[in-house]
Design an enzyme around this catalytic site. Structure first.
Site, short mmCIF file in Angstrom:
data_model
loop_
_atom_site.label_atom_id
_atom_site.label_comp_id
_atom_site.label_asym_id
_atom_site.label_seq_id
_atom_site.Cartn_x
_atom_site.Cartn_y
_atom_site.Cartn_z
N CYS A 251 0.86 -1.19 0.00
CA CYS A 251 0.00 0.00 0.00
C CYS A 251 0.90 1.24 0.00
O CYS A 251 0.82 2.10 0.88
CB CYS A 251 -0.97 0.00 1.17
SG CYS A 251 -1.87 -1.56 1.38
N ALA A 253 1.65 3.86 -2.24
CA ALA A 253 1.44 5.21 -2.78
C ALA A 253 1.23 6.21 -1.64
O ALA A 253 0.58 5.87 -0.65
CB ALA A 253 0.24 5.21 -3.73
N GLY A 255 4.51 6.89 -2.11
CA GLY A 255 5.87 6.43 -2.28
C GLY A 255 6.92 7.02 -1.36
O GLY A 255 8.11 6.73 -1.52
N GLY A 256 6.51 7.82 -0.39
CA GLY A 256 7.49 8.44 0.51
C GLY A 256 8.28 7.42 1.31
O GLY A 256 9.50 7.54 1.47
N ASP A 300 -3.73 -6.06 -5.93
CA ASP A 300 -4.52 -6.16 -4.70
C ASP A 300 -3.70 -6.89 -3.65
O ASP A 300 -3.34 -8.06 -3.84
CB ASP A 300 -5.82 -6.91 -5.00
CG ASP A 300 -6.78 -6.91 -3.82
OD1 ASP A 300 -6.34 -6.72 -2.67
OD2 ASP A 300 -8.00 -7.12 -4.06
N ASP A 319 1.66 -0.56 5.30
CA ASP A 319 1.07 0.74 5.61
C ASP A 319 -0.39 0.66 5.21
O ASP A 319 -0.79 1.09 4.13
CB ASP A 319 1.82 1.83 4.84
CG ASP A 319 1.47 3.23 5.30
OD1 ASP A 319 0.71 3.36 6.27
OD2 ASP A 319 1.95 4.19 4.68
N CYS A 372 -2.08 5.58 9.60
CA CYS A 372 -2.14 6.98 10.02
C CYS A 372 -3.49 7.23 10.70
O CYS A 372 -4.10 8.28 10.55
CB CYS A 372 -1.90 7.94 8.86
SG CYS A 372 -3.04 7.76 7.47
#
Length: 427
Positions: A251, A253, A255-256, A300, A319, A372
């Site tokens: 997961c 994106a 991409g940090g 997926d 994440d 988050c």
């Protein structure tokens, strides 16, 4: 386009149509002058932070609500009230520019109504402001379901969480370790008269005293630095990637965290997977700017056999998709786009991904589960349930009764984040 009209359009798309602020605002910024981008952002973010208060005032000032095609003018009124209540724009300019917005919104007949409502607010502002904070929604700027969730989960801390959610987020940088040490980059910032301070725990994190255009940052276009909250940067502390390993960022994106893993290792093979092909474009863009290489896959995470036929991974950063209740200060639209029943649905999705990703981890490997979010159902309870059903999963670095680390919004000026570190026991 008139900035106030553009802001009303954004609020209409977010509040009435369910669009995200991150999609609606950039599109609107293309319709106004570049010098007005910051003003448009301030109005949109601020109005969404204090939406219930603005709604209560607007409803008090109008005999009947604006409906249907006129709803955008309701949001234009909110834009006007927000400026008068929270911004330092002279009142005559705030009212005048907001009323002018009716032209571009093709509602000249409503010009008089909007002018009258805003003038009425000016005359009775103190009384109306007191009325608007007479209930919890207006006082705290959160929907009732979310307020109750926070009160139940954090009886001693919910007010500080709510307050942090309603603040402007600071600008955090992540120094690319392949170009400079953090101390070296701090010196570069000092040379440019950009005030900044290092984070005490996130090894590459620097907080700016005031946000600035990224193109004013030394070497941004050369990949020397990125923008990323310090809490998100802590993923590297928990994952502890080593040189030459096979690592999965699940997961991934935008991409940090993928980039941070690559910046901190040498000779690693990093796979970044996400199910959103559009968001994966951001991963490619970030890697290109930073001159980093990763295998980027659209797939997926619940069905790894469809996109990964290779060996198991040494480390996995999961994440997980979540309610994003830890980053409301950066995305105030979350308060109005999320619904109470989203939490259970997200927890079920997280559970499915958790189980699927565990099969891709080598025995002896490390998985970091991260969100988050600040809801227990997505974090502590999720990890407890996973440990209970997974015989070869072992929790590291925390108490099994309270697994992982929950960072709350505003803690050390960070976003809200959760981390739990697990290892797969060897047979």
């Amino acid at each position: 386009m008139n900035v106030r009209a553009a802001a009303a359009n954004v609020l209409y798309l977010v509040v009435d149509k369910g669009h995200s602020l991150s999609s609606a605002l950039p599109a609107a910024q293309q319709t106004v002058r570049p010098r007005d981008h910051a003003l448009l952002q301030e109005i949109c973010y601020g109005a969404l932070r204090y939406l219930p208060r603005l709604e209560m005032i607007a409803n008090q000032l109008m005999d009947k609500p604006l409906k249907g095609k006129q709803r955008v003018f309701h949001h234009l009124i909110l834009v006007g009230i927000y400026q008068l209540s929270f911004m330092r724009i002279p009142a005559h300019a705030a009212v005048g520019e907001t009323v002018e917005g009716t032209k571009e919104l093709k509602g000249p007949r409503l010009r008089g109504l909007i002018n009258a409502v805003l003038r009425n607010y000016q005359r009775n502002q103190e009384e109306l402001d007191q009325m608007a904070v007479s209930n919890n929604a207006g006082k705290y700027g959160h929907p009732s379901w979310l307020l109750k969730l926070l009160q139940d989960a954090y009886p001693q801390q919910w007010e500080s969480i709510v307050d942090a959610n309603n603040q402007k987020a600071p600008m955090w940088l992540r120094v690319n370790h392949q170009h400079h040490t953090r101390d070296e980059y701090l010196a570069l910032l000092k040379n440019e008269n950009i005030d900044s301070t290092p984070h005490t725990e996130a090894m590459d994190a620097i907080k700016l005293a005031a946000p600035c255009d990224v193109m004013k940052l030394p070497g941004f276009d050369k990949g020397w630095v990125s923008v990323q909250d310090a809490a998100a940067q802590l993923s590297i502390n928990y994952l502890k990637p080593q040189d030459g390993e096979l690592i999965l960022d699940c997961c991934a994106a935008p991409g940090g965290k993928t980039a941070h893993i690559l910046e901190r290792t040498s000779g690693s093979e990093v796979v970044a997977i996400d199910c959103d092909d559009t968001r994966l474009k951001r991963v490619h863009e970030n890697l290109k700017r930073l001159n980093l290489q990763a295998k980027v896959v659209c797939g997926d995470a619940r069905n790894p056999q469809e996109w990964w036929q290779g060996e198991q991974f040494d480390r996995i950063l999961l994440d997980a998709p979540c309610s994003a209740t830890g980053v409301i200060r950066r995305h105030p639209d979350i308060k109005w786009l999320r619904r109470a029943d989203d939490i259970a649905a997200l927890a079920e999705l997280q559970s499915e991904i958790f189980d699927a990703m565990w099969t891709q981890l080598k025995p002896g490997g490390t998985m970091v589960y991260a969100t988050c979010s600040i809801t227990p159902q997505e974090n502590v309870e999720q990890v407890k349930a996973f440990l209970a059903r997974t015989a070869d999963a072992q929790l590291l670095d925390s108490d099994p009764d309270q697994p992982g680390r929950q960072i709350l919004p505003g803690e050390e000026d960070m976003d809200g984040f959760y981390y739990a570190v697990l290892t797969k026991t060897r047979a």
